[in-house]
Design an enzyme around this catalytic site. Structure first.
Site, PDB file in Angstrom:
ATOM      1  N   ASP A 211      35.862  39.344   9.090  1.00 61.66           N
ATOM      2  CA  ASP A 211      36.149  38.039   8.489  1.00 61.66           C
ATOM      3  C   ASP A 211      34.956  37.471   7.728  1.00 61.66           C
ATOM      4  OD1 ASP A 211      37.877  35.781   8.055  1.00 61.66           O
ATOM      5  OD2 ASP A 211      36.805  34.686   9.619  1.00 61.66           O
ATOM      6  N   SER A 235      40.359  30.639   6.122  1.00 58.34           N
ATOM      7  CA  SER A 235      41.274  31.760   6.317  1.00 58.34           C
ATOM      8  C   SER A 235      42.633  31.253   6.782  1.00 58.34           C
ATOM      9  CB  SER A 235      40.707  32.733   7.355  1.00 58.34           C
ATOM     10  OG  SER A 235      39.434  33.212   6.962  1.00 58.34           O
ATOM     11  N   GLN A 285      43.599  39.700   3.887  1.00 61.02           N
ATOM     12  CA  GLN A 285      43.491  38.295   4.285  1.00 61.02           C
ATOM     13  C   GLN A 285      43.895  37.399   3.127  1.00 61.02           C
ATOM     14  OE1 GLN A 285      39.570  35.901   4.794  1.00 61.02           O
ATOM     15  NE2 GLN A 285      40.119  36.511   6.884  1.00 61.02           N
TER      16      GLN A 285
END
Length: 294
Positions: A211, A235, A285
């Site tokens: 991430d 996110s 993502q």
């Protein structure tokens, strides 16, 4: 090892291991904590990694995680414990599926579905790793990059750095105008110390790392940066597929690319390769991206 201000190297890795070592509170429930010093909201890779720890502890250790899909639904408070509730969706002959929900104040902040598979033989192929990328030892270290931007030392001088991150191109935290547009965001990474041999722990560490730079590929496509004069983001969801055995404490190239951005959202895809070219994982993502003033 420490530079006097922030934990780095094995000391930071040991702190990360503590963050990933959840306390069991029941047969299918766990409690996790955040680092004592960190961002104003819980880092997404942390809650995803902890959710995978919780799910993995309820599965036969002979079954290895091969995919996870998660949604970030509320910002997490790093000052408060995170409760993880795991639901056993299915245990079949080859696969196990779990749903792991992270809660604070009785409300979900993140939920994940993760699938685990026993080892099997089958077809084997992969895309070719990028050939035009310098090796990690030939790329500036984070300290080298930060030396050019002393105003960034504030937060980086406070939070532990368990991951050795080496950007091949310009990172997204440089000053506006200092970043040329590049369709790829390529970063060498490794856990900056030694991890135990537990494959689940390496998968959770890789989830934690995945991430860090993925969404930045959306900004890289436009030569944009984070913060004043650029954009802020969060996110929205995160998916990760594990393809081959790996160690998260050995170098891997995170090759990220954004195929689309619209409606204040950006989509990012990433491929992870070992230093000898083996593809170990893929990530996708989507994030919320909004422009801020100078």
């Amino acid at each position: 090892m420490s530079d006097g201000r922030v934990a780095v190297g094995q000391a930071a890795v040991d702190q990360l291991l503590e963050v990933l070592d959840l306390d069991p509170t029941g047969e299918m429930t766990f409690r996790g904590m955040s680092p004592p010093v960190g961002p104003q909201r819980v880092y997404g890779g942390q809650v995803a990694g902890q959710a995978l720890v919780a799910a993995g502890r309820t599965v036969d250790p002979e079954r290895f995680v091969h995919s996870l899909h998660g949604y970030f639904v509320r910002p997490g408070d790093p000052a408060e414990p995170i409760e993880y509730q795991v639901e056993n969706i299915r245990d079949g002959r080859s696969f196990s599926v779990r749903r792991s929900v992270a809660l604070q104040h009785g409300k979900p902040i993140f939920f994940m579905s993760a699938s685990f598979q026993r080892a099997e033989e089958g077809l084997d192929h992969q895309v070719t790793a990028p050939l035009d990328v310098p090796l990690p030892q030939d790329v500036p270290t984070m300290s080298d990059r930060l030396a050019r931007y002393p105003e960034r030392l504030g937060i980086w001088g406070q939070i532990p750095r368990p991951i050795d991150v080496r950007y091949v191109g310009e990172p997204g935290w440089v000053r506006p105008g200092d970043r040329p547009a590049d369709p790829h965001q390529r970063v060498w990474m490794r856990i900056d110390g030694k991890l135990p041999d537990d494959p689940l722990l390496h998968a959770c560490a890789l989830t934690y790392a995945s991430d860090l730079t993925l969404l930045d590929s959306v900004l890289s496509a436009h030569g944009e940066v984070w913060g004043p004069g650029g954009l802020v983001g969060a996110s929205l969801d995160h998916a990760l597929w594990f393809h081959r055995p790996f160690r998260a404490d050995e170098w891997f190239l995170y090759d990220c690319l954004s195929p689309s951005a619209s409606g204040a959202r950006g989509l990012a895809t990433g491929r992870m390769f070992t230093i000898d070219g083996q593809q170990i994982a893929s990530a996708v993502q989507e994030g919320l991206l909004r422009r801020v003033g100078a």
